[in-house]
Design an enzyme around this catalytic site. Sequence first.
Site, PDB file in Angstrom:
ATOM      1  CG  HIS A 264      -0.576 -12.735  -7.422  1.00 18.17           C
ATOM      2  ND1 HIS A 264      -1.695 -13.921  -7.292  1.00 18.17           N
ATOM      3  CD2 HIS A 264      -0.927 -12.090  -8.634  1.00 18.17           C
ATOM      4  CE1 HIS A 264      -2.564 -13.568  -8.200  1.00 18.17           C
ATOM      5  NE2 HIS A 264      -1.927 -12.485  -9.200  1.00 18.17           N
ATOM      6  CD  GLU A 319       0.367  -6.174 -14.038  1.00 21.09           C
ATOM      7  OE1 GLU A 319       0.561  -6.078 -14.891  1.00 21.09           O
ATOM      8  OE2 GLU A 319      -0.887  -6.237 -13.453  1.00 21.09           O
TER       9      GLU A 319
HETATM   10  N1  COA Z   1       5.786  -4.815  -1.925  1.00 21.99           N
HETATM   11  C1  COA Z   1       6.106  -4.690  -0.352  1.00 21.99           C
HETATM   12  N2  COA Z   1       5.122  -5.442   0.337  1.00 21.99           N
HETATM   13  C2  COA Z   1       4.153  -6.064   0.066  1.00 21.99           C
HETATM   14  C3  COA Z   1       3.968  -6.312  -1.105  1.00 21.99           C
HETATM   15  C4  COA Z   1       5.020  -5.468  -2.251  1.00 21.99           C
HETATM   16  N3  COA Z   1       4.658  -5.536  -3.474  1.00 21.99           N
HETATM   17  N4  COA Z   1       2.893  -7.000  -1.518  1.00 21.99           N
HETATM   18  C5  COA Z   1       2.508  -7.522  -0.334  1.00 21.99           C
HETATM   19  N5  COA Z   1       3.397  -6.868   0.656  1.00 21.99           N
HETATM   20  C6  COA Z   1       3.192  -6.986   2.056  1.00 21.99           C
HETATM   21  C7  COA Z   1       2.245  -6.045   2.403  1.00 21.99           C
HETATM   22  O1  COA Z   1       2.552  -4.870   2.944  1.00 21.99           O
HETATM   23  C8  COA Z   1       1.465  -6.907   3.913  1.00 21.99           C
HETATM   24  O2  COA Z   1       2.466  -6.661   4.992  1.00 21.99           O
HETATM   25  P1  COA Z   1       1.685  -5.751   5.999  1.00 21.99           P
HETATM   26  O3  COA Z   1       0.621  -6.436   6.388  1.00 21.99           O
HETATM   27  O4  COA Z   1       2.958  -5.848   6.983  1.00 21.99           O
HETATM   28  O5  COA Z   1       1.526  -4.536   5.517  1.00 21.99           O
HETATM   29  C9  COA Z   1       1.723  -8.129   3.250  1.00 21.99           C
HETATM   30  O6  COA Z   1       2.659  -8.390   2.237  1.00 21.99           O
HETATM   31  C10 COA Z   1       0.440  -9.093   2.894  1.00 21.99           C
HETATM   32  O7  COA Z   1      -0.003  -8.002   1.925  1.00 21.99           O
HETATM   33  P2  COA Z   1      -1.524  -7.914   1.246  1.00 21.99           P
HETATM   34  O8  COA Z   1      -1.977  -6.651   0.953  1.00 21.99           O
HETATM   35  O9  COA Z   1      -2.370  -8.575   2.533  1.00 21.99           O
HETATM   36  O10 COA Z   1      -1.427  -9.161   0.201  1.00 21.99           O
HETATM   37  P3  COA Z   1      -2.882  -9.187  -1.007  1.00 21.99           P
HETATM   38  O11 COA Z   1      -2.935 -10.688  -1.137  1.00 21.99           O
HETATM   39  O12 COA Z   1      -3.730  -8.359  -0.570  1.00 21.99           O
HETATM   40  O13 COA Z   1      -1.826  -8.339  -1.850  1.00 21.99           O
HETATM   41  C11 COA Z   1      -1.292  -7.495  -4.156  1.00 21.99           C
HETATM   42  C12 COA Z   1      -1.667  -8.665  -3.181  1.00 21.99           C
HETATM   43  C13 COA Z   1      -1.023  -7.785  -5.363  1.00 21.99           C
HETATM   44  C14 COA Z   1      -2.418  -6.559  -3.950  1.00 21.99           C
HETATM   45  C15 COA Z   1       0.016  -6.910  -3.235  1.00 21.99           C
HETATM   46  O14 COA Z   1       1.128  -8.015  -3.286  1.00 21.99           O
HETATM   47  C16 COA Z   1       0.481  -5.635  -4.215  1.00 21.99           C
HETATM   48  O15 COA Z   1      -0.044  -4.390  -3.586  1.00 21.99           O
HETATM   49  N6  COA Z   1       1.469  -5.777  -5.037  1.00 21.99           N
HETATM   50  C17 COA Z   1       1.854  -4.525  -5.703  1.00 21.99           C
HETATM   51  C18 COA Z   1       1.101  -4.303  -6.820  1.00 21.99           C
HETATM   52  C19 COA Z   1       1.185  -5.057  -7.808  1.00 21.99           C
HETATM   53  O16 COA Z   1       2.238  -5.624  -8.186  1.00 21.99           O
HETATM   54  N7  COA Z   1       0.152  -5.437  -8.414  1.00 21.99           N
HETATM   55  C20 COA Z   1      -0.035  -6.412  -9.586  1.00 21.99           C
HETATM   56  C21 COA Z   1      -0.836  -7.793  -9.188  1.00 21.99           C
HETATM   57  S1  COA Z   1      -0.817  -8.739 -10.491  1.00 21.99           S
END
Ligand code: COA
Length: 378
Positions: A264, A319
């Site tokens: 998140h 989720e």
């Molecule tokens: N699974 C695996 N790795 C994850 C992850 C996940 N669900 N969420 C984040 N990471 C990793 C990323 O790969 C990244 O590592 P990297 O730079 O080596 O690739 C690191 O953690 C940071 O991720 P980042 O995308 O910068 O974090 P964010 O704050 O932008 O992401 C989300 C937030 C929710 C978009 C992200 O956690 C995600 O895609 N989750 C899955 C989708 C989901 O459940 N969405 C519902 C949200 S309520």
Amino acid sequence: MTDSPPADAPTEPTLPVARPYSPGLEGVVAGETSLSYIDGAAGRLLYRGYRIGDLVERGTYAAVAHLLWTGEWDAAQRLPTAEIPRPVMDVLRALPSDAKPMDALRTAVSAWGSTQELPWPPTVEQARALTAFSPSALAAFARLRSGKDPIDPDPSLDLTTGFLYQLTGERPDPGTARALDAYFIVGAEHSFNASTFTARVITSTRSDVASAVAGAIGTMKGPLHGGAPSEVVDQLAQVGSVEHAEEWVRDALARGERLMGFGHRVYRAYDPRAAALRKVAEGMEHKPDWLQMAIEVEDVALRVLAEKHPERPLRTNVEYYAAPVLMGVGLAPDLFPATFSLARHAGWTAHALEQAANNRLIRPDVNYVGPEERDLPG
Ligand code: COA
């Protein structure tokens, strides 16, 4: 008198120097709100000061929506679903049966806006009317696409029960109705997430509440925001059994995939909404048979994520447990994102009210990274 620079001196950039930029606006304060407070480090979520766990246990979606719109707690609030205006029903009938439910909902909200007087500034009545309309529209689309007639709202039912009734033609048992209402409460509001920010940007131009919500639905359609719970179901189906969980999780991460329902932007601790929904899911009469597997897969996923990303705590988000609750109340997975949008109507419209009450056009700056000023070739 000015000295002219020597002919071979490097040319000074004529465009202003960039200022610090935070990709994704992470950490940037872009407004003020009294609607909800997220404490990402401690895993706390408050709506107007009230704890989300208490609201789920003792509140209803109608009372929570009223709280968000007005600031007042009235446990006796009622919010039945509303009639679909004729022109909107015509639009729903014209959609292809394989249209995505999020596209159908966004289109329905847009069409609804064209049938209403929605003068500036937005009002609680407008917020209530739109929040009450949308469940009827989504239920109607879900029936039309499978060749069934839409069902009129039953004003004696509250919003979530009415939605299930208009979807299935049957009044849900109290446990099922309560589970969906709990889901709607945790989905109602979540501060400055991408779709809410969209709604506020649109409202800041003095556009109307239907436009704000239509835009917000478009934002929520993206899998990084609202598309995760149906993907949670897909991923759990791929995992298949607890014995395969570790291998599947490791392979998925090795392929660079993300585990849906984890991570998140704001929460570093366990998402309090996931905790509340896990309780609801475990207490459901008709829980999906894979719920126990989901609980065990969660442990594996958390362990492997902690190992792969020691620098960034990645915990379960809302989720993950939304998936079993929505399956358990009988919704088709492709309706999950649009159902999440229905729940978020309360928050989006409350933010429209809050933005309008103290409005300033939202128009941030951007760093230009293109070429210097130059002459057209030839
Ligand atoms: N699974 C695996 N790795 C994850 C992850 C996940 N669900 N969420 C984040 N990471 C990793 C990323 O790969 C990244 O590592 P990297 O730079 O080596 O690739 C690191 O953690 C940071 O991720 P980042 O995308 O910068 O974090 P964010 O704050 O932008 O992401 C989300 C937030 C929710 C978009 C992200 O956690 C995600 O895609 N989750 C899955 C989708 C989901 O459940 N969405 C519902 C949200 S309520």
